[in-house]
Design a protein around this motif. Structure first.
Motif, PDB file in Angstrom:
ATOM      1  N   GLU A 116       0.833  -1.211   0.000  1.00  4.18           N
ATOM      2  CA  GLU A 116       0.000   0.000   0.000  1.00  4.18           C
ATOM      3  C   GLU A 116       0.868   1.262   0.000  1.00  4.18           C
ATOM      4  N   GLU A 117       1.940   1.230   0.783  1.00  2.33           N
ATOM      5  CA  GLU A 117       2.791   2.423   0.873  1.00  2.33           C
ATOM      6  C   GLU A 117       3.549   2.683  -0.429  1.00  2.33           C
ATOM      7  N   ALA A 118       3.704   1.647  -1.248  1.00  4.33           N
ATOM      8  CA  ALA A 118       4.404   1.838  -2.531  1.00  4.33           C
ATOM      9  C   ALA A 118       3.705   2.910  -3.366  1.00  4.33           C
ATOM     10  N   ARG A 119       2.377   2.989  -3.261  1.00  9.14           N
ATOM     11  CA  ARG A 119       1.646   3.980  -4.070  1.00  9.14           C
ATOM     12  C   ARG A 119       1.662   5.365  -3.433  1.00  9.14           C
ATOM     13  N   ARG A 120       2.234   5.468  -2.251  1.00  9.14           N
ATOM     14  CA  ARG A 120       2.228   6.766  -1.568  1.00  9.14           C
ATOM     15  C   ARG A 120       3.631   7.364  -1.446  1.00  9.14           C
ATOM     16  N   ILE A 121       4.537   6.934  -2.322  1.00  6.90           N
ATOM     17  CA  ILE A 121       5.882   7.529  -2.287  1.00  6.90           C
ATOM     18  C   ILE A 121       5.789   8.820  -3.111  1.00  6.90           C
ATOM     19  N   GLU A 122       5.549   9.921  -2.397  1.00  4.54           N
ATOM     20  CA  GLU A 122       5.157  11.163  -3.060  1.00  4.54           C
ATOM     21  C   GLU A 122       6.173  12.270  -2.816  1.00  4.54           C
ATOM     22  N   PRO A 158      12.439 -13.644  13.897  1.00  4.60           N
ATOM     23  CA  PRO A 158      13.256 -14.002  12.730  1.00  4.60           C
ATOM     24  C   PRO A 158      12.566 -13.825  11.382  1.00  4.60           C
ATOM     25  N   LEU A 159      11.239 -13.615  11.405  1.00  9.91           N
ATOM     26  CA  LEU A 159      10.501 -13.433  10.150  1.00  9.91           C
ATOM     27  C   LEU A 159      10.095 -11.970   9.959  1.00  9.91           C
ATOM     28  N   ASN A 160       9.370 -11.433  10.926  1.00 10.54           N
ATOM     29  CA  ASN A 160       8.786 -10.109  10.719  1.00 10.54           C
ATOM     30  C   ASN A 160       9.823  -8.991  10.710  1.00 10.54           C
ATOM     31  N   LEU A 161      10.916  -9.148  11.456  1.00 12.25           N
ATOM     32  CA  LEU A 161      11.928  -8.084  11.417  1.00 12.25           C
ATOM     33  C   LEU A 161      12.686  -8.090  10.096  1.00 12.25           C
ATOM     34  N   VAL A 162      12.716  -9.239   9.438  1.00 13.01           N
ATOM     35  CA  VAL A 162      13.289  -9.296   8.080  1.00 13.01           C
ATOM     36  C   VAL A 162      12.308  -8.634   7.118  1.00 13.01           C
ATOM     37  N   ALA A 163      11.012  -8.952   7.295  1.00 17.52           N
ATOM     38  CA  ALA A 163       9.976  -8.348   6.434  1.00 17.52           C
ATOM     39  C   ALA A 163       9.965  -6.826   6.567  1.00 17.52           C
ATOM     40  N   HIS A 164      10.297  -6.304   7.756  1.00 23.44           N
ATOM     41  CA  HIS A 164      10.302  -4.855   7.967  1.00 23.44           C
ATOM     42  C   HIS A 164      11.396  -4.151   7.173  1.00 23.44           C
ATOM     43  N   LYS A 165      12.343  -4.909   6.669  1.00 31.03           N
ATOM     44  CA  LYS A 165      13.383  -4.313   5.828  1.00 31.03           C
ATOM     45  C   LYS A 165      13.143  -4.666   4.354  1.00 31.03           C
ATOM     46  N   VAL A 166      12.775  -5.925   4.109  1.00 32.12           N
ATOM     47  CA  VAL A 166      12.589  -6.380   2.724  1.00 32.12           C
ATOM     48  C   VAL A 166      11.351  -5.717   2.101  1.00 32.12           C
ATOM     49  N   GLY A 167      10.237  -5.658   2.850  1.00 31.79           N
ATOM     50  CA  GLY A 167       8.999  -5.069   2.318  1.00 31.79           C
ATOM     51  C   GLY A 167       9.206  -3.632   1.846  1.00 31.79           C
ATOM     52  N   PRO A 168       9.661  -2.737   2.725  1.00 36.03           N
ATOM     53  CA  PRO A 168       9.888  -1.350   2.312  1.00 36.03           C
ATOM     54  C   PRO A 168      10.938  -1.219   1.203  1.00 36.03           C
ATOM     55  N   ALA A 169      11.978  -2.066   1.230  1.00 39.46           N
ATOM     56  CA  ALA A 169      13.028  -1.975   0.204  1.00 39.46           C
ATOM     57  C   ALA A 169      12.437  -2.291  -1.175  1.00 39.46           C
ATOM     58  N   ILE A 170      11.622  -3.334  -1.254  1.00 39.94           N
ATOM     59  CA  ILE A 170      11.014  -3.704  -2.537  1.00 39.94           C
ATOM     60  C   ILE A 170       9.982  -2.654  -2.950  1.00 39.94           C
ATOM     61  N   ALA A 171       9.184  -2.197  -1.989  1.00 40.99           N
ATOM     62  CA  ALA A 171       8.154  -1.187  -2.290  1.00 40.99           C
ATOM     63  C   ALA A 171       8.775   0.070  -2.887  1.00 40.99           C
ATOM     64  N   SER A 172       9.986   0.430  -2.420  1.00 40.29           N
ATOM     65  CA  SER A 172      10.581   1.693  -2.854  1.00 40.29           C
ATOM     66  C   SER A 172      11.574   1.522  -4.005  1.00 40.29           C
ATOM     67  N   GLY A 173      11.616   0.327  -4.608  1.00 38.58           N
ATOM     68  CA  GLY A 173      12.403   0.163  -5.835  1.00 38.58           C
ATOM     69  C   GLY A 173      13.868  -0.147  -5.628  1.00 38.58           C
TER      70      GLY A 173
END
Ligand code: NAP
Length: 481
Positions: A116-122, A158-173
């Protein structure tokens, strides 16, 4: 029958890679060897960076809707295979099955928020005409990805703290290289599978397993790595900060979080919330409750109820649905905390309950009268131990809460709005929770600390801000195009 030991591979640029040298992964509850992962070399890190250079270009040029699709698809894959993810967390970490299921749910949430945040990089428009002589300019700011993100993660989520870096990194290109904790690398590898299944271009994500002391230096020092996102202990964070040079970093470090209980609070609710905050994940939680300051007139009744409820917690096998408290991450860590308890006792502290250890299992422990000279009164315990002390006033509670090198989150229980606002303004922390313990986090809120607890904020949108740079664009309308 002997249990099968799984020989896992690491992911570099879309290839599942094996190496001769490996790292053993144990179940901390049984001490059994459960898997091996490759022990990556410096050359492997170089390879991952070379692949990430390609991946960063690919992801930056993906349309936003495609990044969103990939993130949603990875989240759905995890949802469909939730049981596998939860059992992986249980197997390699300290978490009970109920705690592991919560983490899987939160990971799905983190990835969906990232989509969702990927569409709000403004960006914003810039009113150039505010400066005489610039009336003929118009312009704006847009955000572009930093390029390559290094994500170094700890063992406790071990899962969600990785997702907290991978998710935003992919969302922001960006492209992202994950270095998971060596004791819990399996959940990160399962997460990578979810992304490959979702159709993420191969070079965008690597998960490099290896000893942090060997492979993190070449990763964080490399000029092509433009952002180092670290979650872990203070000492490791300090060491990384010294090495990175001129590049962006986020430091999500530890704490010894306080919670204040005033006489006008709902004591039963305060007990229940602080017990959960103190002993969840066997106390191995960066916002876990370590220090409780109780107004003197309700101190005895709070303490009695707290001890009673603590004694009712069931410590046991992680996969048992009725278990409340599992093992610590290793026997070595449990021994360290046991030693700190003994030291505090020698210096005059009272052990109200708990403190017995069997291998990696340490009983939930309540200490009172802990002198300031004790290690446990100052350092992050990161184990199932809580210190409870009486205070005379809110001002004293705030002063004692702030008397620490850390500053991640704090909590206060009160029925008085004025007291709540005094605490909000007086407590020197990255977050203050009213009528909750320090242990409150949702994945979309800004999360991070001050002082020794770190630099920067995670919480998808805030991580995306850190993983992007601003570019100013100005058109001179007087000149011909
Ligand atoms: P840690 O020992 O600092 O390890 C964290 C990561 O750093 C691991 O991947 C580790 O790799 C790596 N590492 C180790 N030595 C390194 C070095 N010399 N250079 C670079 N990286 C190195 O932390 P932990 O014991 O896993 O986690 C517990 C800590 O994390 C606690 O202090 C806790 O409060 C903190 N934490 C903070 C947050 C937050 O958001 N603020 C959240 C969770 C946890 P190896 O495993 O290979 O050694």
């Amino acid at each position: 029958m002997a249990k099968q030991i799984v020989k896992e591979r690491m992911l570099i640029g879309g290839e599942w890679i094996d190496r001769k040298e490996s790292i053993d992964v144990y179940d901390p509850g049984t001490g059994n060897l459960i898997a091996t992962v490759p022990a990556a070399t410096v050359e492997d890190v170089d390879l991952a960076i070379a692949q990430a250079r390609v991946g960063a270009r690919k992801n930056a040029s993906l349309p936003v809707h495609e990044r969103m699709r990939i993130l949603h698809a990875a989240a759905s894959y995890i949802e469909t295979n939730g049981d596998v993810f939860a059992r992986t967390i249980v197997l390699e970490s300290s978490k009970t099955i109920r705690e592991a299921r919560k983490e899987v749910k939160r990971c799905i949430e983190t990835l969906r928020i990232s989509a969702e945040e990927a569409r709000r990089i403004e960006g914003e428009t810039i009113p150039f005409s505010q400066m005489p002589g610039h009336e003929n300019r118009v312009g704006y700011v847009y955000r572009f990805p930093v390029g390559i993100v290094a994500a170094i993660t700890p063992f406790n989520d071990p899962l969600n703290l990785v997702a907290h870096k991978v998710g935003p990194a992919i969302a922001s290109g960006n492209a992202v290289i994950v270095k998971p904790a060596s004791v819990t690398p399996l959940s990160a590898l399962r997460l990578a599978e979810a992304f490959l299944h979702a159709g993420l271009p191969a070079d965008v994500l690597s998960v490099v397993t290896g000893h942090g002391s060997i492979i993190c230096d070449p990763l964080v020092k490399h000029d092509d790595v433009r952002f180092v996102s670290f979650t872990g202990g203070y000492e490791t964070g300090k060491e990384i900060s010294r090495k990175v040079g001129v590049k962006k970093t986020a430091m999500e470090l530890g704490s010894n979080s306080p919670t204040i209980i005033l006489k006008d609070a709902d004591i039963k609710e305060a007990v229940s919330a602080t017990i959960s905050g103190a002993f969840g994940v066997a106390g191995q939680n960066c916002i876990g409750v370590q220090r409780i300051y109780v107004e003197r007139s309700v101190y005895e009744s709070f303490l009695a109820e707290f001890i009673l409820k603590t004694k009712q917690l069931r410590m046991g096998a992680k996969s048992d649905e009725t278990t409340d408290v599992g093992p610590m991450i290793s026997e070595k860590e449990a021994k360290r905390v046991e030693h700190w308890i003994h030291e505090a006792k020698k210096l005059g502290a009272t052990v109200c309950c708990g403190s017995k250890r069997r291998k990696a299992f340490l009983e939930p422990t309540v200490l009172t009268d802990v002198p300031k000279a004790a290690t446990i009164a100052n350092q992050e315990v990161f184990g199932p131990v809580v210190l409870i002390e009486a205070v005379n006033t809110l001002a004293e509670a705030i002063e004692r809460s702030n008397d620490t090198d850390y500053g991640l989150q704090a909590g206060i229980f009160t029925g008085n709005i004025e007291h709540a606002f005094k605490a909000i303004h007086g407590l020197q922390f990255g977050g203050v929770m009213i009528n909750d313990s320090s242990d409150v986090r949702i994945d979309g809120m800004p999360f991070g600390g001050i002082k020794g607890s770190g630099i920067g904020r995670e919480g998808v949108r805030y991580a995306i801000e850190a993983m992007t740079e601003q570019k100013v664009v100005a058109f001179n309308l007087q000149r011909r195009m």
